[in-house]
Scaffold this active site. Structure first.
Site: not given
Length: 505
Positions: A312, A404, A439
């Site tokens: 991330s 995601d 994600h």
């Protein structure tokens, strides 16, 4: 086919118990149950009532899998191999001594360090020998279906009576995740605490293998936790960076150290001992350069053999380090669910930024769950907002989920590929896209978190975020990507480096 009794009766006698059978023959487990009934009648003062006729409903209970397991009356048993292991190691489960061709439920549960209860279950049918092999047999219902040897782990969800939208994250690396696996008679889907357990086994799942050492690290401004595999070293090393939620999470670093690497889990946001974000994310990225240099210069680290791993926001940091910090030379970079957009150009990593400006791009599900993916779309052409990946000079692995919903990582992967191809360095790029994957791509067999709570510190507000993904494909992606990550690190860090020692329980 064994005969079933039509009528059962039992008489108390001063020399013991006399069991009479109308037709057929009582099984050992049934004899024991009949004795219990007589004892109960004696305690109730009915000793001299010398016969006791069993109702058909009771008779069915006596001859069910609850009363006995098979014709020999042997209790069911769960065999697990291994019962103690690393979290990325699969477990073989076999349940024996069940009623042949009989419905049973396997159930797993654990209590997290946050006192949340997680559970999974699956419905099986025993074979002709009264055996269920979870690694070979198919689950016909439950939190997963099909042939899934680790389904009781990766399909875990919060139990109904627990806090909603929580995330399972290990905090203490020195203790295991403790998973209890139990078997129940019949197919059940709820109220497991009220059902009779036929057999249980406890699995201990570790992130730190024996011989792995953990050291709190503070050098200059840099704060984190160091993990080393057993042995004197020097070891190839990894700088491990999590996302924008802040804090210090160690479990991926501990697991990588158990696989042979010196790993520094780096704290860089929302940590009491870390400088304010304006200082950490200042344009020169000096905090991250200091972290890399400190790890590279450690006496137990093989100098010049350091990789970057980011998830991330950690992806943005890793890409900036590999392109903008000319004084460091990472051997390779692994990016998980991130973007090439430079969201820290102004010294602030808050993805929301101006709440009023962001409000128009934030989307919501029907249940009011936030979707952040579109905050960055469409991509800008302003250079200061883009990490110059065309300048990368080391191997880069980019792992993304096509579903995601928190970050446009898949769309960003296409842009990175175009930029690197235009610069002539796309031969350094490996892109892996997983369908129906969200994600939060974590170490293998971690539960899938589609929606969880998230605190936005800039506005001091906790919201629910949609991370995306579908449980089974997401679990497959976590398992596959971990294998590819380990192979990639071995290729670029380990070859011709005999000091690497992989630890196992």
């Amino acid at each position: 086919m064994r005969a079933r009794p039509e009528r059962l009766s039992a008489h108390a006698h001063r020399d013991g118990f006399i069991i009479e059978v109308g037709r057929g023959q009582l099984l050992q487990g049934e004899v024991q149950i009949m004795k219990y009934f007589l004892i109960l009648r004696f305690l109730r003062g009915s000793y001299y009532s010398n016969s006791y006729k069993i109702k058909p409903s009771i008779r069915r209970l006596l001859t069910s899998g609850i009363a006995m397991s098979n014709s020999l009356g042997v209790a069911p048993i769960i065999k697990a191999e291994p019962t103690r292991g690393l979290v990325d190691e699969p477990v073989k489960l076999e349940i024996a001594h069940l009623v042949p061709n009989h419905q049973v439920t396997l159930h797993s549960q654990l209590l997290s360090e946050d006192d949340d209860r997680w559970m999974a279950y699956a419905h099986y049918i025993s074979d002709s020998k009264g055996i269920v092999r979870a690694s070979q047999d198919e689950s016909l219902g439950g939190t997963y279906t099909g042939q899934e040897s680790m389904g009781l782990i990766w399909s875990m969800k919060l139990a109904p009576d627990n806090r909603p939208a929580m995330r399972l994250r290990k905090k203490n690396m020195t203790t295991p995740l403790t998973v209890t696996v139990s078997v129940y008679d019949g197919w059940i889907s709820s109220n497991f605490d009220k059902a009779v357990v036929l057999a249980s086994v406890v699995l201990e799942r570790f992130y730190m293998a024996p011989g792995t050492t953990r050291l709190e690290f503070k050098e200059g401004r840099v704060v984190g936790t160091l993990f080393f595999p057993p042995g004197p070293g020097p070891f190839p090393a990894i700088l491990d960076m999590w996302g924008g939620g802040g804090g210090l999470f160690e479990y991926r670093a501990a697991l990588l150290a158990s696989r042979g690497y010196a790993v520094l889990a780096l704290a860089y946001a929302e940590h009491k001992d870390v400088p304010p974000s304006k200082e950490v994310f200042e344009p020169k990225l000096s905090y991250f350069e200091e972290a890399f240099v400190a790890l590279n210069n450690h006496p137990k680290v093989a100098k010049g053999k350091v990789a970057l791993v980011g998830l991330s926001l950690g992806v943005t940091i890793a890409l900036l380090m590999a392109t903008e910090l000319t004084n460091i030379q990472p051997k390779c970079v692994i990016c998980i669910s991130g973007t090439h957009l430079n969201i820290i150009w102004n010294g602030n990593a808050d993805v929301i930024g101006d709440e009023n400006e962001a409000a128009g791009k934030i989307r919501f599900t029907e249940d009011g769950v936030m979707i952040w993916k579109y905050l960055s779309l469409p991509f800008t052409n302003v250079s200061k907002y883009i990490v110059p990946v065309d300048k990368i000079r080391c191997p880069l692995m980019n792992i993304c989920g096509e579903d995601d919903q928190n970050c446009p990582s898949a769309e960003s992967a296409d842009e990175i590929k175009k930029m690197m191809k235009a610069a002539g360095n796309d031969h350094l790029l490996t892109t892996i896209l997983y369908p129906q994957t969200g994600h939060l791509i974590e170490p293998p067999y971690s539960p899938h978190f589609r929606i969880t709570k998230f605190k936005i510190r800039s506005i001091n507000k906790t919201v629910r975020l949609l991370w995306g993904g579908t449980t089974k494909p997401h679990a497959d992606a976590q398992e596959d990507s971990w294998k590819k990550i380990l192979a990639y690190l071995e290729k670029h860090l380990v070859h011709e480096h005999p000091a690497v020692i992989q630890s196992n329980l």
